[in-house]
Design an enzyme around this catalytic site. Structure first.
Site, PDB file in Angstrom:
ATOM      1  N   ARG A  88     -12.616 -21.371   0.159  1.00  0.00           N
ATOM      2  CA  ARG A  88     -13.666 -22.398   0.121  1.00  0.00           C
ATOM      3  C   ARG A  88     -13.079 -23.776   0.434  1.00  0.00           C
ATOM      4  NH1 ARG A  88     -19.116 -23.117  -1.814  1.00  0.00           N
ATOM      5  NH2 ARG A  88     -19.216 -20.875  -2.190  1.00  0.00           N
ATOM      6  N   GLU A 121     -22.457 -28.004  -8.187  1.00  0.00           N
ATOM      7  CA  GLU A 121     -21.142 -28.422  -7.700  1.00  0.00           C
ATOM      8  C   GLU A 121     -21.145 -29.553  -6.674  1.00  0.00           C
ATOM      9  OE1 GLU A 121     -18.358 -24.600  -7.558  1.00  0.00           O
ATOM     10  OE2 GLU A 121     -20.393 -24.170  -6.859  1.00  0.00           O
TER      11      GLU A 121
END
Length: 769
Positions: free
Chosen positions: A309, A726
């Protein structure tokens, strides 16, 4: 409409009154025992012997168990390599060696002093750079690439290169890891855990105790915070409390102290990223190469996915025609680092934002000008991994926040201030987030929900989502209430339990509401279809007492709507009370409960090729931060922060605003004050609230503005909403870049050396070496 309203968090009142039940608030059961852990005394070595004979003589000590008492001693979210209890090699200081069960905590502390652990020390690897130099890795090299990077470097007017280094971050959830286990008949066990991943906890407990999955139930009522720290690492603690309960045939609980929790558990990954960038005289980026090295710690845990990621977010909000992104996870002898809000995204994103500051300084331009030239816009919407940035709102956000934050005027004022102040220096920076929403492991993008509609018109919903304070239960409550056209107070979201919702994914990747909310809506709609069919039949005429209404499951009934506790036919204007319809359905033996499954469609990322549809969509946002730094002490104050985000059509705007503000402050803490300090023996020294500094109310921006744009284009998510957990975290990075901007005014030769976090010590050193 219940969706889109600011209803209170479902636990707001009980949190304030102190009535919310966490694991250690549960009343002790008859014969319940308490448990504690004994950790390894060194960072690296061989375990030669454990002598527990004297400790077993302590009054109140009921049992001390080692790896020999476990049926299986290996676990891991990706690679099953990590011991639950050390059986041979010690890989980090405080790594659990044995678990102690006793009548009281005093007995546990006495027993710890009498346990003798014999070890043979091995030289540890304690720094990320040392692991890089020794090529001690936990993963193979991963790659994402596009275009011809070498050619861009050769042809560009300008190139720069350097490295970006960030430290780790402690999750600092208010409730440390906690779990309890209750032995049941037929060798079953019920585990209550402060876990973001009940299914993984169930599976690890079963494997470690030699049980089948159907013999273990994991229940999660709520967590006192998680932030990713309870995604994987709750499972081994649950195994240990389960072991004590199984051995003693008595209920047991294991509550980790804050100090031990901080020593034992993983943190956000430190990264050291080496970069080179090619650009023209206007600041347009032509090529970018970055090699990311993350500090995975002793074991793999989730590090490979986190690195992935980070790589997927190394482009930030910017289109780069020629790019090469390489990454590896390094092995060191510290706690095994793990998931943390942002899951690698912040580390990749922070690097490109730092590089843009370097370009701006080199060209003697404002960094906003560089960002405006490179942001995803027009037809430049393809990421390095080949995904299109659909419904791109980044240019709109840029234009709006530039105006609302009064950026250009403040830039002039700051330059004037810095010329005239001998004691302080100011900095200003704008940074962005383009955060991909979905698990990069495709199989995790699934969820299920069980919805039960009762005769009094109330609803119980069970999903695999876990509540850690972020408000997922409240959003699911609103989705169900909105579906049935009733007040949200009539919907109760039940504790998460693996017996009701099986094979669930962790509540992580900001997708808890997306996945479980969609599954809930599907289940509600299945029940509504049956109720609408009953209502439609009632309208057609009298039903004989001898007859029973038959359901037509494929009948087109969109003209029948559920609203204001009524069910109405928009064609005939006939309506019936919701409760009356439920009663009629019940007496006609119509099911008013249903289960639904949902999987995110369209995902397909080829990890080997570094190409494909990695995400369902993107949540975008920008932030402008202004800092004031004391030239003599390095003390930093955030004078103002402006945050603007695209969260689609919000299910609960109040909760979303809370998530944005909390994420920003947590991100701000990561980039400024939260510094992990270790001894030269690998001992974590900053392992308590007295030695580890999270932001306080005094650290928050003096002026803090948050706003959302209106966007109804996200048709791939429940009610056109967007995930919020997030993405805003990455915007805290605007504070770090503002510090860097200030350093360029005060001491230009040192600004590029700034590490993250930018602590007072770090800043004052760079101000005057």
């Amino acid at each position: 409409m219940t969706v889109g309203k600011n209803i209170p968090h479902d636990s707001a009142v009980t949190h304030v009154s102190g009535e919310s039940i966490f694991i250690d608030d549960r009343a002790f059961l008859k014969n319940e025992v308490v448990c504690g852990l004994m950790g390894a005394p060194i960072a690296h070595g061989r375990l030669k012997n454990i002598d527990i004979s004297k400790a077993l003589e302590v009054p109140g000590v009921l049992g001390i168990y080692t790896h020999k008492d476990l049926a299986s001693n290996r676990w891991g979210a990706i690679v099953k390599e990590q011991p639950i209890l050390v059986d041979d090699i010690i890989s980090y200081e405080s790594e659990p060696v044995c678990v102690i069960a006793a009548e009281n905590y005093k007995a546990i502390e006495k027993a710890k002093q009498l346990i003798q652990i014999e070890v043979e020390e091995i030289e540890p690897i304690l720094s990320l750079q040392e692991a890089i130099d020794r090529e001690d890795f936990l993963s193979d090299e991963k790659k994402i690439a596009r275009g011809n990077v070498e050619e861009s470097f050769s042809n560009a007017e300008h190139t720069l290169e350097g490295f970006f280094e960030n430290g780790g971050q402690e999750h600092f959830y208010l409730e440390s890891h906690a779990c309890a286990a209750i032995p049941l008949e037929n060798n079953q066990i019920e585990v209550h855990s402060s876990s973001q991943h009940p299914s993984e906890t169930q599976h690890v407990v079963a494997q470690s105790l030699g049980l089948s999955y159907h013999q273990v139930v994991c229940v999660v009522k709520r967590m006192g915070g998680g932030f990713g720290g309870k995604e994987s690492q709750a499972a081994p603690f649950a195994s240990l409390v389960g072991l004590c309960a199984k051995k003693l045939k008595r209920p047991a609980r294991l509550i980790i102290s804050k100090d031990d929790d901080m020593k034992i558990t993983g943190k956000r990954h430190p990264f050291k990223n080496f970069w080179k960038v090619a650009f023209d005289k206007e600041g347009k980026i032509l090529g970018y190469r970055i090699r990311l090295f993350s500090n995975g710690g002793a074991y793999t845990d989730l590090s490979e996915s986190i690195l992935e990621r980070a790589m997927l977010h190394s482009d930030g909000c910017y289109y780069i025609p020629n790019v090469e992104i390489l990454g590896r996870v390094c092995k060191t002898n510290i706690h095994s680092n793990t998931a943390f809000r942002g899951f690698g995204g912040p580390q990749g994103n922070a690097t490109i934002e730092s590089v843009i500051e370097e370009i701006a300084h080199f060209l003697k331009k404002d960094s906003l000008e560089i960002r405006e030239k490179n942001i995803y816009q027009g037809d430049k919407l393809t990421t390095p991994y080949g995904q299109i940035v659909d419904n791109n709102t980044l240019p709109e956000l840029m234009e709006k926040i530039k105006e609302s934050s009064n950026y250009l005027k403040r830039r002039e004022e700051i330059e004037e201030f810095n010329k005239n102040s001998a004691t302080h220096v100011k900095g200003l920076a704008l940074t962005g987030t383009k955060f991909g929403i979905a698990f990069t492991a495709r199989f995790l993008n699934q969820a299920n929900a069980l919805v039960n509609l009762h005769l009094d018109g109330t609803v119980q919903v069970s999903t695999g989502a876990t509540e850690m304070g972020q408000g997922v239960n409240t959003k699911i409550q609103q989705i169900a209430a909105n579906a049935f056209g009733i007040d949200a107070s009539l919907v109760q979201v039940m504790p998460t339990s693996t017996e009701k919702n099986h094979n669930t994914s962790p509540t992580a990747a900001s997708s808890g509401s997306d996945l479980n909310g969609m599954a809930t809506l599907i289940a509600c709609n299945k029940i509504k279809q049956r109720l609408a069919s009953v209502f439609n039949t009632l309208q057609k005429g009298e039903i004989s007492p001898a007859d029973e209404i038959e359901i037509n499951s494929v009948e087109e009934l969109d003209h029948i709507v559920f609203e204001n506790s009524k069910v109405r036919d928009t064609k005939t204007s006939k309506e019936i009370d919701f409760k009356e319809l439920i009663s009629t359905a019940y007496f006609n033996r119509v099911s008013m409960g249903d289960y639904a499954f949902y999987k995110t469609p369209g995902l397909g990322f080829d990890k080997a090729k570094g190409k494909g549809q990695a995400f369902n969509y993107y949540t975008n946002g920008l932030a402008v931060s202004e800092v004031l730094i004391d030239r003599f002490t390095g003390e930093t104050k955030v004078l103002r922060a402006d945050v603007l985000m695209d969260l689609g059509r919000s299910i609960n705007p109040g909760i979303d605003m809370g998530q944005v503000s909390g994420a920003f402050i947590q991100g701000m803490g990561w980039v400024t004050s939260e510094n992990l300090t270790y001894s030269d023996k690998g001992v974590l020294l900053s392992h308590s609230p007295t030695t580890y500094k999270i932001p306080s109310i005094q650290d928050t921006p003096r002026e803090f503005n948050i706003d959302l744009i209106e966007n109804n284009t996200n048709d791939v998510c429940v009610h056109r909403s967007k995930a919020v957990g997030e993405p805003p975290f990455l915007l805290g990075n605007s504070v770090w870049n503002a510090v860097k901007d200030a350093l360029y005014f005060a001491n230009p030769s040192n600004a590029s050396k700034l590490k993250l976090p930018a602590t007072c010590e770090e800043i004052v050193t760079l101000l005057d070496e």
